[in-house]
Design a protein around this motif. Structure first.
Motif, PDB file in Angstrom:
ATOM      1  N   LEU A   1      -7.779  19.408   0.154  1.00 11.11           N
ATOM      2  CA  LEU A   1      -7.784  19.929   1.520  1.00 11.11           C
ATOM      3  C   LEU A   1      -6.533  19.430   2.233  1.00 11.11           C
ATOM      4  N   ARG A   2      -5.864  20.325   2.926  1.00  4.11           N
ATOM      5  CA  ARG A   2      -4.673  19.952   3.691  1.00  4.11           C
ATOM      6  C   ARG A   2      -5.028  19.528   5.110  1.00  4.11           C
ATOM      7  N   GLN A   3      -6.227  19.845   5.548  1.00  2.00           N
ATOM      8  CA  GLN A   3      -6.666  19.486   6.894  1.00  2.00           C
ATOM      9  C   GLN A   3      -8.162  19.224   6.878  1.00  2.00           C
ATOM     10  N   THR A   4      -8.634  18.567   7.924  1.00  2.00           N
ATOM     11  CA  THR A   4     -10.057  18.206   7.973  1.00  2.00           C
ATOM     12  C   THR A   4     -10.799  18.863   9.129  1.00  2.00           C
ATOM     13  N   SER A   5     -10.078  19.444  10.051  1.00  3.93           N
ATOM     14  CA  SER A   5     -10.733  20.208  11.114  1.00  3.93           C
ATOM     15  C   SER A   5     -10.141  21.612  11.094  1.00  3.93           C
ATOM     16  N   PHE A   6     -10.962  22.574  11.477  1.00  5.77           N
ATOM     17  CA  PHE A   6     -10.596  23.969  11.294  1.00  5.77           C
ATOM     18  C   PHE A   6     -10.770  24.756  12.580  1.00  5.77           C
ATOM     19  N   ARG A   7      -9.861  25.696  12.773  1.00  5.77           N
ATOM     20  CA  ARG A   7      -9.895  26.562  13.951  1.00  5.77           C
ATOM     21  C   ARG A   7     -10.734  27.799  13.638  1.00  5.77           C
ATOM     22  N   PRO A   8     -11.366  28.369  14.643  1.00  9.30           N
ATOM     23  CA  PRO A   8     -12.207  29.560  14.400  1.00  9.30           C
ATOM     24  C   PRO A   8     -11.477  30.688  13.667  1.00  9.30           C
ATOM     25  N   GLU A   9     -10.191  30.851  13.906  1.00 13.94           N
ATOM     26  CA  GLU A   9      -9.461  31.922  13.231  1.00 13.94           C
ATOM     27  C   GLU A   9      -9.276  31.644  11.730  1.00 13.94           C
ATOM     28  N   GLN A  10      -9.596  30.440  11.276  1.00 11.49           N
ATOM     29  CA  GLN A  10      -9.517  30.094   9.852  1.00 11.49           C
ATOM     30  C   GLN A  10     -10.855  30.272   9.131  1.00 11.49           C
ATOM     31  N   PHE A  11     -11.918  30.470   9.870  1.00  7.10           N
ATOM     32  CA  PHE A  11     -13.247  30.494   9.269  1.00  7.10           C
ATOM     33  C   PHE A  11     -13.398  31.574   8.197  1.00  7.10           C
ATOM     34  N   ALA A  12     -12.878  32.767   8.432  1.00  7.52           N
ATOM     35  CA  ALA A  12     -13.007  33.848   7.443  1.00  7.52           C
ATOM     36  C   ALA A  12     -12.284  33.481   6.152  1.00  7.52           C
TER      37      ALA A  12
END
Length: 69
Positions: free
Chosen positions: A35-46
């Protein structure tokens, strides 16, 4: 949304990196998912859901947050 990866199940297909390169990477040493990140933005969910669905080893788990009441 929470995402976890199981490197023991990863078969290094790269589908996750192909579909979500800003979120996933492959380790230079063994080509396993990272994983490159641990928190995600809503636009990344799909993209997260698609990566989990397309992972041939089932190494990516996506857990949706419970709706607030």
């Amino acid at each position: 949304m929470q995402v976890s990866v199981d490197r023991d199940r990863c078969c290094s297909s790269g589908m996750c990196v192909t579909n979500a390169p800003d979120i996933f990477d492959q380790d230079d040493r063994d080509s396993l998912v990272m994983l490159r990140q641990t928190s995600f933005r809503p636009e990344q969910f799909a993209a997260l859901r698609l990566a989990a669905e397309l992972c041939p080893g089932g190494a990516i788990s996506v857990t949706e947050d419970a709706p607030e009441s």
